[in-house]
Write an enzyme that holds these catalytic residues in place. Sequence first.
Site, PDB file in Angstrom:
ATOM      1  N   ARG A  89       0.856  -1.187   0.000  1.00 47.28           N
ATOM      2  CA  ARG A  89       0.000   0.000   0.000  1.00 47.28           C
ATOM      3  C   ARG A  89       0.891   1.236   0.000  1.00 47.28           C
ATOM      4  O   ARG A  89       1.907   1.266   0.699  1.00 47.28           O
ATOM      5  CB  ARG A  89      -0.883   0.059   1.270  1.00 47.28           C
ATOM      6  CG  ARG A  89      -1.789  -1.110   1.477  1.00 47.28           C
ATOM      7  CD  ARG A  89      -2.933  -1.166   0.506  1.00 47.28           C
ATOM      8  NE  ARG A  89      -3.729   0.063   0.488  1.00 47.28           N
ATOM      9  CZ  ARG A  89      -4.574   0.363  -0.505  1.00 47.28           C
ATOM     10  NH1 ARG A  89      -4.685  -0.441  -1.542  1.00 47.28           N
ATOM     11  NH2 ARG A  89      -5.277   1.474  -0.453  1.00 47.28           N
ATOM     12  N   ASN A 105      11.811   0.293   4.598  1.00 45.78           N
ATOM     13  CA  ASN A 105      11.202  -0.513   3.540  1.00 45.78           C
ATOM     14  C   ASN A 105      12.303  -1.286   2.837  1.00 45.78           C
ATOM     15  O   ASN A 105      13.468  -0.892   2.860  1.00 45.78           O
ATOM     16  CB  ASN A 105      10.482   0.399   2.534  1.00 45.78           C
ATOM     17  CG  ASN A 105       9.759  -0.389   1.459  1.00 45.78           C
ATOM     18  OD1 ASN A 105       9.145  -1.437   1.744  1.00 45.78           O
ATOM     19  ND2 ASN A 105       9.814   0.068   0.226  1.00 45.78           N
ATOM     20  N   HIS A 107      13.130  -2.818  -1.027  1.00 47.60           N
ATOM     21  CA  HIS A 107      12.661  -2.682  -2.412  1.00 47.60           C
ATOM     22  C   HIS A 107      13.527  -3.558  -3.315  1.00 47.60           C
ATOM     23  O   HIS A 107      14.753  -3.537  -3.191  1.00 47.60           O
ATOM     24  CB  HIS A 107      12.749  -1.209  -2.833  1.00 47.60           C
ATOM     25  CG  HIS A 107      12.217  -0.974  -4.213  1.00 47.60           C
ATOM     26  ND1 HIS A 107      10.864  -0.971  -4.491  1.00 47.60           N
ATOM     27  CD2 HIS A 107      12.843  -0.780  -5.396  1.00 47.60           C
ATOM     28  CE1 HIS A 107      10.688  -0.768  -5.783  1.00 47.60           C
ATOM     29  NE2 HIS A 107      11.876  -0.654  -6.357  1.00 47.60           N
ATOM     30  N   SER A 134      17.370  -3.160  -2.010  1.00 49.80           N
ATOM     31  CA  SER A 134      17.795  -2.037  -1.175  1.00 49.80           C
ATOM     32  C   SER A 134      16.889  -1.906   0.041  1.00 49.80           C
ATOM     33  O   SER A 134      15.666  -1.995  -0.082  1.00 49.80           O
ATOM     34  CB  SER A 134      17.683  -0.722  -1.957  1.00 49.80           C
ATOM     35  OG  SER A 134      18.283  -0.801  -3.226  1.00 49.80           O
ATOM     36  N   ASP A 143       9.675   5.091  -2.773  1.00 51.55           N
ATOM     37  CA  ASP A 143      10.929   4.354  -2.995  1.00 51.55           C
ATOM     38  C   ASP A 143      12.126   5.291  -3.148  1.00 51.55           C
ATOM     39  O   ASP A 143      13.138   4.916  -3.745  1.00 51.55           O
ATOM     40  CB  ASP A 143      10.825   3.436  -4.232  1.00 51.55           C
ATOM     41  CG  ASP A 143       9.754   2.363  -4.066  1.00 51.55           C
ATOM     42  OD1 ASP A 143       9.533   1.919  -2.924  1.00 51.55           O
ATOM     43  OD2 ASP A 143       9.125   1.990  -5.070  1.00 51.55           O
TER      44      ASP A 143
HETATM   45  C1  GRF Z   1       9.806  -8.413  -1.600  1.00 51.99           C
HETATM   46  O1  GRF Z   1      10.311  -8.722  -2.854  1.00 51.99           O
HETATM   47  C2  GRF Z   1      10.027  -6.969  -1.296  1.00 51.99           C
HETATM   48  O2  GRF Z   1      11.161  -6.446  -1.905  1.00 51.99           O
HETATM   49  C3  GRF Z   1       8.811  -6.320  -1.870  1.00 51.99           C
HETATM   50  O3  GRF Z   1       7.779  -7.231  -1.626  1.00 51.99           O
HETATM   51  C4  GRF Z   1       8.296  -8.550  -1.548  1.00 51.99           C
HETATM   52  C5  GRF Z   1       7.812  -9.160  -0.274  1.00 51.99           C
HETATM   53  O4  GRF Z   1       8.074 -10.542  -0.200  1.00 51.99           O
HETATM   54  N1  GRF Z   1       8.630  -5.013  -1.284  1.00 51.99           N
HETATM   55  P1  GRF Z   1       7.717 -11.350   1.140  1.00 51.99           P
HETATM   56  O5  GRF Z   1       6.241 -11.135   1.420  1.00 51.99           O
HETATM   57  O6  GRF Z   1       8.587 -10.828   2.231  1.00 51.99           O
HETATM   58  O7  GRF Z   1       8.008 -12.780   0.813  1.00 51.99           O
END
Ligand code: GRF
Length: 202
Positions: A89, A105, A107, A134, A143
């Site tokens: 979200r 976060n 990414h 990252s 991001d």
């Molecule tokens: C990850 O690839 C992260 O980079 C992105 O969402 C995905 C989450 O994967 N923001 P998980 O639910 O932790 O397996």
Amino acid sequence: CNVVVLISGSGSNLQALIDSQHEGNPARIRAVIANRVDAFGLTRAKGAGIPTAVLDHKAFDGREAFDAALMELIDAHAPDLVILAGFMRILSPGFVRHYHGRLLNIHPSLLPKYKGLDTHRRALEAGDAEHGCSVHFVTEELDGGPVVLQAALQVKPGDDIESLTQRVHVAEHQIYPLAMRWFAEGRLRLAEQGAMLDGVTL
Ligand code: GRF
């Protein structure tokens, strides 16, 4: 260091964070909150004895209302750190400001490359030799907040979205617990000039 983790899906990053707590990470995950009742990460949290909550964004009239309820839920746990782990979200400026300096976060790209979605496809299409992930502090720019650490991996001939997704995930599971540890140890913070580790600007 009290931590609240927000998820939307599988929660494999959440699992890596949970596991690190058993390996000397001083951070303590006090609650896991999902915006989807079917997020598998909720099962992982329950398995680890961590309290969970679900806040369905569809039940709210707009982003501001959802974010206000989410903040209330989070703040009941008095977190020092809020971790977005696959929380799909976009958060309102008010939310982001409220957690300034304590919101991380992860990414799946080597930021500042490929903000937003579809990062693996975009890296492949660009013919990049390197790809990765990252951890960054969240600011109002999507991001775009200061990067804390990155893991880079080589794109191999024959790589496709699936193989890259898988390798990037493995890398995510290595760097996210490390960032959580640094924060919990008081070594990582957000300053005016960017993210700082042990007093050095990253
Ligand atoms: C990850 O690839 C992260 O980079 C992105 O969402 C995905 C989450 O994967 N923001 P998980 O639910 O932790 O397996």
